[in-house]
Design a protein around this motif. Sequence first.
Motif, mmCIF file in Angstrom:
data_model
loop_
_atom_site.group_PDB
_atom_site.id
_atom_site.type_symbol
_atom_site.label_atom_id
_atom_site.label_comp_id
_atom_site.label_asym_id
_atom_site.label_seq_id
_atom_site.Cartn_x
_atom_site.Cartn_y
_atom_site.Cartn_z
ATOM 1 N N ARG A 175 15.828 -22.212 -27.543
ATOM 2 C CA ARG A 175 15.695 -22.570 -28.955
ATOM 3 C C ARG A 175 14.240 -22.688 -29.368
ATOM 4 N NH1 ARG A 175 20.453 -27.085 -28.368
ATOM 5 N NH2 ARG A 175 22.223 -25.641 -28.482
ATOM 6 N N GLN A 178 12.930 -19.237 -29.792
ATOM 7 C CA GLN A 178 13.486 -18.628 -31.002
ATOM 8 C C GLN A 178 12.794 -19.156 -32.251
ATOM 9 O OE1 GLN A 178 17.596 -19.674 -30.473
ATOM 10 N NE2 GLN A 178 17.828 -18.324 -28.697
ATOM 11 N N ARG A 179 12.521 -20.452 -32.299
ATOM 12 C CA ARG A 179 11.832 -21.027 -33.459
ATOM 13 C C ARG A 179 10.442 -20.432 -33.622
ATOM 14 N NH1 ARG A 179 14.186 -25.902 -31.569
ATOM 15 N NH2 ARG A 179 12.229 -26.468 -30.543
ATOM 16 N N ARG A 180 9.797 -20.129 -32.507
ATOM 17 C CA ARG A 180 8.442 -19.566 -32.566
ATOM 18 C C ARG A 180 8.443 -18.067 -32.819
ATOM 19 N NH1 ARG A 180 6.263 -22.663 -27.114
ATOM 20 N NH2 ARG A 180 6.388 -24.794 -27.940
ATOM 21 N N GLN A 186 19.208 -15.267 -30.293
ATOM 22 C CA GLN A 186 20.124 -16.344 -30.637
ATOM 23 C C GLN A 186 21.563 -15.872 -30.810
ATOM 24 O OE1 GLN A 186 17.240 -15.556 -32.124
ATOM 25 N NE2 GLN A 186 17.334 -15.759 -34.354
#
Length: 236
Positions: A175, A178-180, A186
Amino acid sequence: MDVSQAELDGARPYSTILLRAYDLWVLGFNNRFVWRCPTKHLRRLYDGNIAGDHLDVGPGSGWLLSHATYPVAAPKVTLVDLTERSMEMTTRRLRQRDIEPVSHVGSVLQPLPVDRQYASVAASLLMHCVPGTWDSKGVAFRHVADATTDDGVFFGATVLSYGVPDTALSRATGRAFQRRGVFHNQDDDLTGLVDALERAFAAVEVNTIGSTALWTARQPRRAMQPDAAIATDPQP
């Protein structure tokens, strides 16, 4: 190249500084302790499938290529990547083995910038950085199929989010990546991966170790040929 910002974001972290730490951080720590697929399994994948005329898409730091056991004394190696940095480091490492690779800047989501086919093609730890779902980024496998000889093999590995066992550490790390914008996996699941590979190759084998899927694919379906996986109109 018409490359999306998301795809550039997935490639951007591979700076010179990160590449210097790649072997220890990614191949050493993350593969073993986060994704629970020690790099020895990827090395075996290379040793068991790499040919004397090989195309590597997204070679990372070049560690796998520089440690691979080639079936010939003077292999030919071609590199494709979005960034010059990765290919420059890989080239330096291969030169230590007297291998002079050919490099091309390109995206796996577009026809690969090569003008011939190869006996082996690899894409290791690449697809989880490619944006989209398997329905869209699976086109990469069709492009690889077009660059693979009829009797050649396509092999690789990717970190999945579904269909494989996970841990609190793997979920949290995935996660965060993925945020970065480093990972775009995802929605990546095991069934979708298999389906995408089978749309491009007639013979597909996928195994999972930890959160990682490793595959070999043979008998490429050419983009210009009818796809056997697509239903045809019923005969009268």
